[in-house]
Scaffold this motif. Sequence first.
Motif, mmCIF file in Angstrom:
data_model
loop_
_atom_site.group_PDB
_atom_site.id
_atom_site.type_symbol
_atom_site.label_atom_id
_atom_site.label_comp_id
_atom_site.label_asym_id
_atom_site.label_seq_id
_atom_site.Cartn_x
_atom_site.Cartn_y
_atom_site.Cartn_z
ATOM 1 N N SER A 172 4.297 -7.802 1.895
ATOM 2 C CA SER A 172 3.129 -7.030 2.315
ATOM 3 C C SER A 172 3.322 -5.536 2.077
ATOM 4 C CB SER A 172 2.824 -7.302 3.788
ATOM 5 O OG SER A 172 3.924 -6.885 4.583
ATOM 6 N N THR A 187 2.271 -4.822 -1.375
ATOM 7 C CA THR A 187 0.817 -4.941 -1.464
ATOM 8 C C THR A 187 0.144 -3.669 -0.972
ATOM 9 O OG1 THR A 187 1.028 -7.310 -1.039
ATOM 10 C CG2 THR A 187 -1.157 -6.355 -0.780
ATOM 11 N N GLU A 188 0.634 -3.127 0.148
ATOM 12 C CA GLU A 188 0.067 -1.883 0.672
ATOM 13 C C GLU A 188 0.290 -0.731 -0.292
ATOM 14 O OE1 GLU A 188 1.540 -1.137 4.606
ATOM 15 O OE2 GLU A 188 0.951 -3.120 5.311
ATOM 16 N N THR A 231 -2.124 -1.087 -3.205
ATOM 17 C CA THR A 231 -3.485 -0.779 -2.781
ATOM 18 C C THR A 231 -3.693 0.733 -2.691
ATOM 19 O OG1 THR A 231 -3.530 -2.837 -1.515
ATOM 20 C CG2 THR A 231 -5.215 -1.203 -0.984
ATOM 21 N N GLN A 232 -2.724 1.436 -2.109
ATOM 22 C CA GLN A 232 -2.808 2.893 -1.990
ATOM 23 C C GLN A 232 -2.813 3.553 -3.373
ATOM 24 O OE1 GLN A 232 -3.375 4.519 0.797
ATOM 25 N NE2 GLN A 232 -3.530 6.396 -0.378
#
Length: 173
Positions: free
Chosen positions: A136, A139-140, A143-144
């Motif tokens: 995760s 993933t963060e 995304t950022q």
Amino acid sequence: MTIVRQNTLKTSVQPPETLTEKYIEAERMHDVLLLLQNLINSEEATVKLILDCLYDVGSVNLINQKLRLRPLNRVMKAIARMSKPVFRAIALNWFKKNCPQLITNWLHTQVTFKNTEDKPKEVAVKVEQLQPSYNSLQTETLTQEIKNLRSQVRWLAGISIVVIAFLGVTFLV
């Protein structure tokens, strides 16, 4: 669970009666081929009319599907009407050369009844789902990064519009 087909090898000798039947079958299918060739040669006018009808319907449908612009659509339909004689000559030669064999093969498949023994056996195989290799946190981070890139694209687009407008005004004055 997934079903996988497993082919089995058949190594059997065919009895002479079966070989005779196969020979007669091949001979009769050859007769069908010759009869279809004779039919096409004797009914050439009918074949031409069929090809003309198929060309009319197919060309209009293809042009309508591929070209949405109305003026270009009309021009292409006119070109399609003018090229019809060329199509007819090419299609008739192709039809005479290929269609008797294609029709014969299709008819043969219609009168050949396959045994249920020839079907491959089904084997059950368990398939496991693969887990994603990233966590995760990754993933963060991704995304950022995507958000940052999108904001940079918006800034560049805005600056480009302002510069083009400024240059346009400069050239007009």
